[in-house]
Every structure is written in structure tokens, then in C-alpha cells.
Design a protein around this motif. Structure first.
Motif, PDB file in Angstrom:
ATOM      1  N   VAL A 239       0.814  -1.218   0.000  1.00 42.87           N
ATOM      2  CA  VAL A 239       0.000   0.000   0.000  1.00 42.87           C
ATOM      3  C   VAL A 239       0.853   1.276   0.000  1.00 42.87           C
ATOM      4  CG1 VAL A 239      -1.960  -1.147   1.095  1.00 42.87           C
ATOM      5  CG2 VAL A 239      -0.235  -0.038   2.538  1.00 42.87           C
ATOM      6  N   ASP A 240       2.170   1.139  -0.214  1.00 36.67           N
ATOM      7  CA  ASP A 240       3.035   2.318  -0.332  1.00 36.67           C
ATOM      8  C   ASP A 240       2.511   3.229  -1.434  1.00 36.67           C
ATOM      9  OD1 ASP A 240       4.346   0.394   1.141  1.00 36.67           O
ATOM     10  OD2 ASP A 240       6.307   0.783   0.291  1.00 36.67           O
ATOM     11  N   ASP A 241       2.663   4.524  -1.235  1.00 43.82           N
ATOM     12  CA  ASP A 241       2.146   5.482  -2.220  1.00 43.82           C
ATOM     13  C   ASP A 241       2.833   5.340  -3.573  1.00 43.82           C
ATOM     14  OD1 ASP A 241       0.261   7.298  -0.573  1.00 43.82           O
ATOM     15  OD2 ASP A 241       2.052   7.145   0.656  1.00 43.82           O
ATOM     16  N   THR A 242       4.168   5.204  -3.578  1.00 42.14           N
ATOM     17  CA  THR A 242       4.921   5.015  -4.821  1.00 42.14           C
ATOM     18  C   THR A 242       6.022   4.013  -4.531  1.00 42.14           C
ATOM     19  OG1 THR A 242       4.530   7.351  -5.361  1.00 42.14           O
ATOM     20  CG2 THR A 242       6.121   6.167  -6.720  1.00 42.14           C
ATOM     21  N   PHE A 243       5.784   2.757  -4.877  1.00 47.09           N
ATOM     22  CA  PHE A 243       6.710   1.707  -4.466  1.00 47.09           C
ATOM     23  C   PHE A 243       8.068   1.840  -5.143  1.00 47.09           C
ATOM     24  CE2 PHE A 243       8.317  -2.734  -4.876  1.00 47.09           C
ATOM     25  CZ  PHE A 243       8.566  -2.951  -3.524  1.00 47.09           C
ATOM     26  N   ASN A 244       8.110   2.273  -6.411  1.00 48.04           N
ATOM     27  CA  ASN A 244       9.364   2.299  -7.173  1.00 48.04           C
ATOM     28  C   ASN A 244      10.024   3.668  -7.156  1.00 48.04           C
ATOM     29  OD1 ASN A 244       7.321   3.414  -8.864  1.00 48.04           O
ATOM     30  ND2 ASN A 244       8.530   2.992 -10.689  1.00 48.04           N
ATOM     31  N   ASP A 245       9.902   4.387  -6.031  1.00 46.92           N
ATOM     32  CA  ASP A 245      10.438   5.752  -6.008  1.00 46.92           C
ATOM     33  C   ASP A 245      11.958   5.816  -5.900  1.00 46.92           C
ATOM     34  OD1 ASP A 245      10.667   4.943  -3.378  1.00 46.92           O
ATOM     35  OD2 ASP A 245       9.334   6.473  -2.557  1.00 46.92           O
ATOM     36  N   ASP A 246      12.620   4.688  -5.587  1.00 46.51           N
ATOM     37  CA  ASP A 246      14.076   4.715  -5.451  1.00 46.51           C
ATOM     38  C   ASP A 246      14.634   3.318  -5.707  1.00 46.51           C
ATOM     39  OD1 ASP A 246      16.500   6.338  -4.482  1.00 46.51           O
ATOM     40  OD2 ASP A 246      16.610   4.527  -3.252  1.00 46.51           O
ATOM     41  N   VAL A 247      15.636   3.215  -6.581  1.00 44.47           N
ATOM     42  CA  VAL A 247      16.214   1.916  -6.927  1.00 44.47           C
ATOM     43  C   VAL A 247      16.929   1.310  -5.736  1.00 44.47           C
ATOM     44  CG1 VAL A 247      17.840   0.722  -8.448  1.00 44.47           C
ATOM     45  CG2 VAL A 247      16.412   2.558  -9.363  1.00 44.47           C
ATOM     46  N   THR A 248      17.609   2.126  -4.932  1.00 44.84           N
ATOM     47  CA  THR A 248      18.298   1.607  -3.745  1.00 44.84           C
ATOM     48  C   THR A 248      17.323   0.965  -2.779  1.00 44.84           C
ATOM     49  OG1 THR A 248      20.018   3.303  -3.943  1.00 44.84           O
ATOM     50  CG2 THR A 248      19.796   2.217  -1.808  1.00 44.84           C
ATOM     51  N   LYS A 249      16.177   1.591  -2.602  1.00 44.57           N
ATOM     52  CA  LYS A 249      15.133   1.011  -1.743  1.00 44.57           C
ATOM     53  C   LYS A 249      14.702  -0.347  -2.272  1.00 44.57           C
ATOM     54  CE  LYS A 249      10.176   1.691  -1.442  1.00 44.57           C
ATOM     55  NZ  LYS A 249       9.083   2.636  -1.705  1.00 44.57           N
ATOM     56  N   LEU A 250      14.512  -0.461  -3.592  1.00 37.24           N
ATOM     57  CA  LEU A 250      14.099  -1.729  -4.181  1.00 37.24           C
ATOM     58  C   LEU A 250      15.161  -2.805  -3.961  1.00 37.24           C
ATOM     59  CD1 LEU A 250      12.538  -0.562  -7.577  1.00 37.24           C
ATOM     60  CD2 LEU A 250      11.380  -1.026  -5.416  1.00 37.24           C
ATOM     61  N   GLU A 251      16.421  -2.434  -4.065  1.00 39.16           N
ATOM     62  CA  GLU A 251      17.501  -3.397  -3.831  1.00 39.16           C
ATOM     63  C   GLU A 251      17.504  -3.871  -2.380  1.00 39.16           C
ATOM     64  OE1 GLU A 251      20.735  -1.848  -7.163  1.00 39.16           O
ATOM     65  OE2 GLU A 251      20.741  -0.972  -5.151  1.00 39.16           O
ATOM     66  N   GLN A 252      17.223  -2.959  -1.445  1.00 43.00           N
ATOM     67  CA  GLN A 252      17.146  -3.331  -0.037  1.00 43.00           C
ATOM     68  C   GLN A 252      16.003  -4.321   0.199  1.00 43.00           C
ATOM     69  OE1 GLN A 252      16.775   0.367   2.088  1.00 43.00           O
ATOM     70  NE2 GLN A 252      18.925   0.914   1.843  1.00 43.00           N
ATOM     71  N   ILE A 253      14.852  -4.052  -0.429  1.00 41.79           N
ATOM     72  CA  ILE A 253      13.695  -4.938  -0.249  1.00 41.79           C
ATOM     73  C   ILE A 253      13.961  -6.294  -0.889  1.00 41.79           C
ATOM     74  CG2 ILE A 253      11.262  -5.262  -0.876  1.00 41.79           C
ATOM     75  CD1 ILE A 253      10.935  -2.213  -0.518  1.00 41.79           C
ATOM     76  N   ARG A 254      14.638  -6.316  -2.041  1.00 42.96           N
ATOM     77  CA  ARG A 254      14.984  -7.596  -2.663  1.00 42.96           C
ATOM     78  C   ARG A 254      15.874  -8.432  -1.747  1.00 42.96           C
ATOM     79  NH1 ARG A 254      17.871  -7.881  -8.482  1.00 42.96           N
ATOM     80  NH2 ARG A 254      19.454  -6.685  -7.339  1.00 42.96           N
ATOM     81  N   ALA A 255      16.778  -7.776  -1.025  1.00 46.63           N
ATOM     82  CA  ALA A 255      17.632  -8.509  -0.088  1.00 46.63           C
ATOM     83  C   ALA A 255      16.799  -9.199   0.985  1.00 46.63           C
ATOM     84  CB  ALA A 255      18.640  -7.557   0.550  1.00 46.63           C
ATOM     85  N   VAL A 256      15.662  -8.583   1.351  1.00 49.05           N
ATOM     86  CA  VAL A 256      14.758  -9.185   2.341  1.00 49.05           C
ATOM     87  C   VAL A 256      13.969 -10.330   1.723  1.00 49.05           C
ATOM     88  CG1 VAL A 256      12.726  -8.785   3.787  1.00 49.05           C
ATOM     89  CG2 VAL A 256      14.565  -7.085   3.714  1.00 49.05           C
ATOM     90  N   THR A 257      13.376 -10.096   0.561  1.00 51.94           N
ATOM     91  CA  THR A 257      12.525 -11.128  -0.043  1.00 51.94           C
ATOM     92  C   THR A 257      13.339 -12.349  -0.478  1.00 51.94           C
ATOM     93  OG1 THR A 257      12.648 -10.044  -2.223  1.00 51.94           O
ATOM     94  CG2 THR A 257      10.814  -9.442  -0.786  1.00 51.94           C
ATOM     95  N   ASP A 258      14.626 -12.167  -0.731  1.00 52.16           N
ATOM     96  CA  ASP A 258      15.484 -13.295  -1.094  1.00 52.16           C
ATOM     97  C   ASP A 258      15.640 -14.285   0.055  1.00 52.16           C
ATOM     98  OD1 ASP A 258      15.893 -12.486  -3.686  1.00 52.16           O
ATOM     99  OD2 ASP A 258      17.880 -11.620  -3.340  1.00 52.16           O
TER     100      ASP A 258
END
Length: 393
Positions: A239-258
Motif C-alpha cells: 500500500v506504499d504510495d509510490t513503491f518504485n520511487d528509489d532503486v536503492t530502496k528496491l535493492e534493499q527490499i529484494r535482499a529481504v525477499t530473497d
């Protein structure tokens, strides 16, 4: 019997057929303080007898309040529950039958400072985690009610959302079995706020810095692992307002989902122009588990888009959609469009509709919304269009 009962519903449109998160977050923070809380959804389909049985079971001498979420319950200024005013009176009379001192709260997206309803005691404006604790301390312990005032309609407005008493980035959301029953998809917040400031937007937490209000990795990891262990759930609506607002943030989240034992399946809100600007984010989004998204394209007309605060020509938007379909074919794409923005003629709207129907604008689904201006104070926060409508045409 419960100390607090939250009444809500979920939206039935195809893109967001899922429970709303706010009431569960409020119940979560109260449960951490030792209160017994119940959240009840799908109430638009409740009969009078359903409400009767619910309140017989849930309300007793210790029930401090019943809270109604307005986000996906289509209400008027003077209506609390889906249906006619008489239905509201029936529901509230059932509550008072079991405890005449139980207070009535409203919150959610349609709660605002000018809310007018003689049946409402408190209106919670904005994020409610701090306000709901504030109200419970007032009702249960007699503490003074902070961050509040009584509006001209006699409703007590409580707005504590800017207080730093709720640690969003470190708080692990806990779900109980009675919250999750009959659901295989849950809402989740990985971050809050938006780095953009679209002029029609009435959210408060806009214009934030990148990586601000992003959940800590170990917090998000603990939350996802716990839900999988307890309920086997791998499907979420972000429910984030803009999920893809930063590539670094996405990389951090991928480290979690991995670290999870199974691939997630996720739905989120994204900005299309950012996918075009940062195509390297596409494989990261795929790895995280994004499989469906809503873009807020709003308009294909360049001048209207510029006034709103969104850039890009019609052709650039079309090219970006085709690029995503080619490089990320698993992604289901939806967008909303606004009819009536300044400077956009009807011919442009008709052209957009024709191109959507023909597949030239290659979205999988879309919806139309009429542009509206409300007088100041009728939203949780006023957009620039509301405050300075003449300036923007």
C-alpha cells in the motif's frame, strides 16, 4: 467482549479487492498495550441481524469505542455505514443497547476536520496509530485528549499523525488468526509517503526525501517470515504510495525477499515514468515478486500533465508501457485517468479512450474518474488545486 471494535469493508474493484490496512494497524498498536480488539470486514453485506449478532458477541461493559473506517465504505457526510440513514440508526442503536457509554469513532481516507455527523464522537484524521492510543488513554484512564479540538458540528477531531510516538520503520505488524481468516492476501506497508507533490493530491506525506520512512530490513524480514510461518501467506498488496520511487530502496527490499522460503506475489502502486527513467529497476521488481501494478498516469495530454505535476508526452507514455510489456511480460498493468483536468479538451480524452480500446496504449485495464474540487477542509489535507484552483485554471 472487546475493548475496541473496528468496522470496515474492502473495495470490490478488480485491482484492489483486499482488506484495508488502517483498522488492523490501530488494533495492532492497542493489542500491544494489552487491549482486546476485534476488526470486522465485509460489513456492506451485513443484515440487521448480522450486526445484532456481532454486537451481542463483541460489546460489553469494557467496550470503550466502536470505530468505523471510511476508506472503502461509501458514506455521505452524515452516514456511517453502507445504506440508508435508517440503517445507520439501527446499527448504532444496537451498539448502545449493549453499552450506552460506548463511543463512536470514524477514521480512514474520508475522515476530515469538517466531518458533520451527530452520531460521531471522535474523528481520527490521518494515520491513526498515535491518535487511537491517545483516545484510548483518554477513555480508559481519563487522560487529557491531546492534539484535538471540537469542530462546529460538535465532532471531536483528533489529529496526532505528525507526532513521533509511533515508530513506523521499526514496528513489526502482528496479525491474529481472526484477522486473517478467509484471506490469502494481506496488505503491507514497506514505506510511507511519496517523493512527489502532484497538485491534485490531498495526502499529507508528500515531497518526502528518498529512503525516508522506509521500514528497516530486519523489521520487514521478521514481519514477512512471521506471516508465512503462521498463515502460509505469500500474496500481498503493497500500500506504499509510490513503491518504485528509489532503486536503492528496491535493492534493499529484494535482499529481504530473497531470504523467504517461497517467492512472493505482490501488487503495488508505481510511477510509469520512473520505470522508463530507471529500466534497471525492472529485474529487481520481478525478483521481489511484483506481478501487478497501478500507474497513476491520469492524463495523456502534455499541458494538463505539466499542470498536474506529471511529465511526459503521449508518445513517451505509450513507448514506456510497451517497453514494460516487452521486458516484464509477467506484470499486469492498470492505470487511472482523470476527466476534467485543466487545459485538456474532450478530443484528447476521446483519443485516449480510443487508444486504450485499440491496444495502442497497451495497459491491461484502466478506469476513469471525474476531477473534483472540494472546499477547503473537506479532505485530510488540501491539495494545491483545492487551495489555489483559479491559479491553475
Amino acid at each position: 467482549m472487546y475493548d475496541a471494535v473496528f468496522i470496515t469493508d474492502h473495495d470490490d474493484v478488480i485491482s484492489t479487492s483486499i482488506m484495508t490496512l488502517g483498522p488492523y494497524k490501530c488494533a495492532h498498536v492497542l493489542r500491544k498495550l494489552g487491549y482486546k480488539c476485534l476488526v470486522v470486514t465485509n460489513t456492506a453485506n451485513f443484515t440487521k441481524e448480522d450486526f445484532k449478532q456481532l454486537f451481542f458477541y463483541a460489546i460489553g461493559p469494557n467496550t470503550k469505542f466502536v470505530g468505523f473506517s471510511t476508506t472503502f465504505i461509501w458514506i455521505s457526510q452524515d452516514g456511517l455505514v453502507s445504506g440508508e440513514k435508517s440503517r445507520e440508526e439501527q446499527v448504532l442503536s444496537e451498539i448502545k443497547k449493549y453499552n450506552k457509554d460506548t463511543k463512536i469513532l470514524i477514521g480512514g481516507a474520508k475522515a476530515h476536520r469538517q466531518f458533520a455527523n451527530k452520531n460521531v464522537d471522535f474523528a481520527v484524521v490521518g494515520y491513526g496509530e498515535t491518535s487511537i492510543v491517545n483516545i484510548m488513554n483518554h477513555l480508559d484512564h481519563g487522560k487529557s485528549l491531546k492534539d484535538s479540538f471540537v469542530n462546529i458540528h460538535g465532532v471531536t477531531i483528533v489529529d496526532s499523525q505528525n507526532k513521533e510516538t509511533y515508530d513506523f520503520i521499526s514496528d513489526v505488524m502482528h496479525w491474529l488468526p481472526e484477522d486473517v481468516v478467509n484471506y490469502r492476501t494481506l496488505p503491507i506497508e514497506m514505506s510511507r509517503g511519496c517523493i512527489f507533490k502532484c497538485k491534485f493530491c490531498s495526502h499529507r506525506n508528500t515531497g518526502k526525501k528518498k529512503l525516508e520512512f522506509v521500514k528497516k530490513n530486519h523489521t520487514l524480514e521478521q514481519e514477512l517470515h512471521q506471516v508465512y510461518r503462521d498463515f502460509g501467506i505469500t500474496h500481498y498488496q503493497i500500500v506504499d504510495d509510490t513503491f518504485n520511487d528509489d532503486v536503492t530502496k528496491l535493492e534493499q527490499i529484494r535482499a529481504v525477499t530473497d531470504t523467504l522460503p517461497e517467492q512472493l506475489n505482490l501488487w503495488c502502486y508505481m510511477r510509469l515514468d520512473l520505470l522508463g527513467r530507471y529500466p534497471q529497476s525492472l529485474p529487481i521488481l520481478r525478483d521481489i515478486g511484483i506481478r501487478a501494478t497501478v500507474f497513476g498516469i491520469e492524463t495523456m495530454h502534455p499541458k494538463a500533465a505539466s499542470v498536474v505535476g506529471k511529465g511526459g508526452s503521449r508518445q513517451r507514455i505509450i513507448d514506456a508501457i510497451h517497453m514494460v510489456r516487452k521486458d516484464f511480460p509477467e506484470l499486469s498493468m492498470h492505470s487511472g485517468f482523470i476527466v476534467g483536468l485543466p487545459h485538456e479538451p474532450m478530443s484528447s480524452i476521446e483519443r485516449t479512450l480510443e487508444e486504450l480500446n485499440s491496444g495502442k496504449i497497451a495497459l491491461h485495464s484502466w478506469s476513469w474518474t471525474a476531477f473534483q474540487i472540494q472546499k477547503a477542509g473537506m479532505y485530510q489535507a488540501d491539495s494545491l488545486f483545492n487551495l489555489e484552483f483559479e491559479k491553475y485554471g
